[in-house]
Design a protein around this motif. Structure first.
Motif, PDB file in Angstrom:
ATOM      1  N   MET A  90       0.832  -1.200   0.000  1.00 53.07           N
ATOM      2  CA  MET A  90       0.000   0.000   0.000  1.00 53.07           C
ATOM      3  C   MET A  90       0.869   1.254   0.000  1.00 53.07           C
ATOM      4  SD  MET A  90      -2.840  -1.428   2.742  1.00 53.07           S
ATOM      5  CE  MET A  90      -4.048  -0.112   2.629  1.00 53.07           C
ATOM      6  N   VAL A  91       1.938   1.233   0.760  1.00 49.90           N
ATOM      7  CA  VAL A  91       2.884   2.352   0.783  1.00 49.90           C
ATOM      8  C   VAL A  91       3.503   2.552  -0.594  1.00 49.90           C
ATOM      9  CG1 VAL A  91       5.107   3.129   1.685  1.00 49.90           C
ATOM     10  CG2 VAL A  91       3.399   2.178   3.239  1.00 49.90           C
ATOM     11  N   ASN A  92       3.878   1.458  -1.240  1.00 55.00           N
ATOM     12  CA  ASN A  92       4.487   1.540  -2.567  1.00 55.00           C
ATOM     13  C   ASN A  92       3.541   2.191  -3.579  1.00 55.00           C
ATOM     14  OD1 ASN A  92       6.564   0.738  -4.650  1.00 55.00           O
ATOM     15  ND2 ASN A  92       4.829  -0.456  -5.384  1.00 55.00           N
ATOM     16  N   LEU A  93       2.263   1.863  -3.497  1.00 53.68           N
ATOM     17  CA  LEU A  93       1.286   2.449  -4.417  1.00 53.68           C
ATOM     18  C   LEU A  93       1.174   3.962  -4.212  1.00 53.68           C
ATOM     19  CD1 LEU A  93      -1.536  -0.254  -4.213  1.00 53.68           C
ATOM     20  CD2 LEU A  93      -0.154   0.292  -6.226  1.00 53.68           C
ATOM     21  N   ILE A  94       1.263   4.411  -2.964  1.00 59.84           N
ATOM     22  CA  ILE A  94       1.176   5.842  -2.679  1.00 59.84           C
ATOM     23  C   ILE A  94       2.440   6.573  -3.132  1.00 59.84           C
ATOM     24  CG2 ILE A  94       1.042   7.577  -0.842  1.00 59.84           C
ATOM     25  CD1 ILE A  94      -1.610   6.217  -1.310  1.00 59.84           C
ATOM     26  N   LEU A  95       3.599   6.051  -2.763  1.00 61.20           N
ATOM     27  CA  LEU A  95       4.846   6.769  -2.989  1.00 61.20           C
ATOM     28  C   LEU A  95       5.379   6.643  -4.413  1.00 61.20           C
ATOM     29  CD1 LEU A  95       6.783   6.021   0.328  1.00 61.20           C
ATOM     30  CD2 LEU A  95       5.455   8.052  -0.268  1.00 61.20           C
ATOM     31  N   ASN A  96       5.129   5.524  -5.075  1.00 64.07           N
ATOM     32  CA  ASN A  96       5.735   5.293  -6.388  1.00 64.07           C
ATOM     33  C   ASN A  96       4.745   5.270  -7.546  1.00 64.07           C
ATOM     34  OD1 ASN A  96       8.329   5.005  -5.179  1.00 64.07           O
ATOM     35  ND2 ASN A  96       7.842   2.881  -4.655  1.00 64.07           N
ATOM     36  N   ASN A  97       3.463   5.131  -7.262  1.00 63.32           N
ATOM     37  CA  ASN A  97       2.458   5.061  -8.332  1.00 63.32           C
ATOM     38  C   ASN A  97       1.509   6.254  -8.350  1.00 63.32           C
ATOM     39  OD1 ASN A  97       3.629   2.493  -8.329  1.00 63.32           O
ATOM     40  ND2 ASN A  97       1.778   1.514  -9.071  1.00 63.32           N
ATOM     41  N   ASN A  98       1.815   7.263  -7.531  1.00 65.04           N
ATOM     42  CA  ASN A  98       1.003   8.489  -7.478  1.00 65.04           C
ATOM     43  C   ASN A  98      -0.474   8.226  -7.172  1.00 65.04           C
ATOM     44  OD1 ASN A  98       3.135  10.277  -8.035  1.00 65.04           O
ATOM     45  ND2 ASN A  98       2.950   9.885 -10.233  1.00 65.04           N
ATOM     46  N   VAL A  99      -0.740   7.214  -6.367  1.00 70.14           N
ATOM     47  CA  VAL A  99      -2.110   6.949  -5.922  1.00 70.14           C
ATOM     48  C   VAL A  99      -2.392   7.827  -4.711  1.00 70.14           C
ATOM     49  CG1 VAL A  99      -3.676   5.188  -5.015  1.00 70.14           C
ATOM     50  CG2 VAL A  99      -2.030   4.598  -6.802  1.00 70.14           C
ATOM     51  N   ASP A 100      -3.607   8.373  -4.637  1.00 69.78           N
ATOM     52  CA  ASP A 100      -3.972   9.244  -3.522  1.00 69.78           C
ATOM     53  C   ASP A 100      -4.633   8.483  -2.377  1.00 69.78           C
ATOM     54  OD1 ASP A 100      -3.228  11.974  -4.389  1.00 69.78           O
ATOM     55  OD2 ASP A 100      -4.605  11.541  -6.036  1.00 69.78           O
ATOM     56  N   MET A 101      -5.344   7.419  -2.703  1.00 69.62           N
ATOM     57  CA  MET A 101      -5.952   6.602  -1.650  1.00 69.62           C
ATOM     58  C   MET A 101      -5.946   5.138  -2.060  1.00 69.62           C
ATOM     59  SD  MET A 101      -9.862   6.433  -0.137  1.00 69.62           S
ATOM     60  CE  MET A 101      -9.933   8.106   0.453  1.00 69.62           C
TER      61      MET A 101
END
Length: 315
Positions: free
Chosen positions: A100-111
């Motif tokens: 989940m952290v990877n999606l936020i920090l590296n994939n520009n996901v907001d939630m």
């Protein structure tokens, strides 16, 4: 002015979770050792706060009762590049947090939404009405807001900095998850469903969620947010219903008039006139509110630009 940003902040709302809070903290320390763990105690009457502090968490207090009030305080207090929010009841697996952290920090996901309903929730959760309520709320929101969120009520989520600092918390209780989901959909934030393996509360741990009273609050919140975020459609529905009822009641009066030349049900005619007037007012109210909504959307985009600017300055 911002303090130095944490890389990862684990946010845990806590109310009488002495049975499970230590294990939750240790699990997150194991899978995200670099993260700071914040436990916000919400007037617990057991030893939750002291147990959390002894386990190595940063313990803070929110004295206004309700999960929404706790989330408001957490989002205001903590500055981080990535936030993980989880309940203190040991129902959410910490092993999913790194992805989940990877999606936020590296994939520009907001939630990132921890999706329980696509895995083990219906077999692990022993409260039937909770299962029905979760499905109902999910289908209702996805239909109204044309989205594809797989779990609306989950308490396991990851957030970007710009989401946390742009989200206006209004709800005070458990309806907060519904509010943040609809806000993200309406503001075109990047969402990602992440299937997680939910487990029921361990023996000795009890849910604070009341199936019926909190369920009605969630439905009420959905209706309020539907009015706020989709005013044109909301008031168009009211306008259509009023117009339809007015026409249906008017037809017999009009047929009678064609046959006899007399208005035999004059009160019904008056009510039909008021109903059609109310329908027209509802339609134009929706148009006006939709125009205001578009203006607020432009102002929100400008606010996002400011938040992004502040964020880059403190990276």
């Amino acid at each position: 002015m911002l303090n130095k940003l944490d890389d990862i902040a684990i946010l845990i709302p806590c109310y009488n979770e002495a049975v499970t809070i230590e294990k939750v903290i240790k699990d997150f320390k194991n899978y995200l050792p670099e993260a700071k763990i914040y436990v916000y105690d919400n007037n617990s009457v057991d030893d939750s706060a002291s147990i959390a502090q002894n386990a190595g968490a940063i313990v803070r207090h929110e004295f206004q009762q309700g999960k929404g009030n706790v989330v408001r305080r957490m989002f205001q207090d903590v500055d981080a590049k990535c936030y993980i929010m989880a309940d203190g009841d040991d129902t959410y697996p910490a092993e999913d947090a790194p992805e989940m952290v990877n999606l936020i920090l590296n994939n520009n996901v907001d939630m990132v939404i921890g999706d329980r309903l696509s895995s083990t929730y219906f077999t692990e959760n022993k409260r039937r009405f909770h299962n029905f309520g979760n499905t109902l709320v999910r289908n209702l929101i996805n239909y109204i807001f044309k989205s594809n969120v797989r779990d609306i009520m989950t308490g396991y989520r990851a957030f970007s900095y710009r989401f946390v600092k742009s989200f206006p918390v209004v709800s005070q209780g458990f309806e907060i998850e519904t509010e943040m989901t609809i806000h993200a959909i309406d503001k075109n934030m990047s969402l990602q469903n992440k299937i997680i393996y939910y487990r029921d509360r361990p023996k000795g741990s009890t849910s604070k969620l009341n199936t019926f009273s909190d369920g009605f609050k969630v439905i009420k919140t959905i209706l309020h947010l539907f009015c706020d975020y989709r005013p044109f459609y909301f008031f168009n529905i009211i306008s259509f219903v009023l117009a339809l009822l007015s026409i249906l009641f008017f037809i017999p009066v009009f047929n009678s008039y064609l046959k006899t030349g007399l208005v035999e049900r004059f009160p019904t005619l008056i009510i039909c006139g008021f109903g059609m007037t109310a329908s027209i007012l509802a339609f134009f109210s929706g148009m006006i509110l939709q125009t205001i909504k578009h203006k607020e959307r432009r102002e929100f985009e400008f606010k996002l630009q400011q938040i992004n600017h502040w964020y880059k300055n403190f990276m």
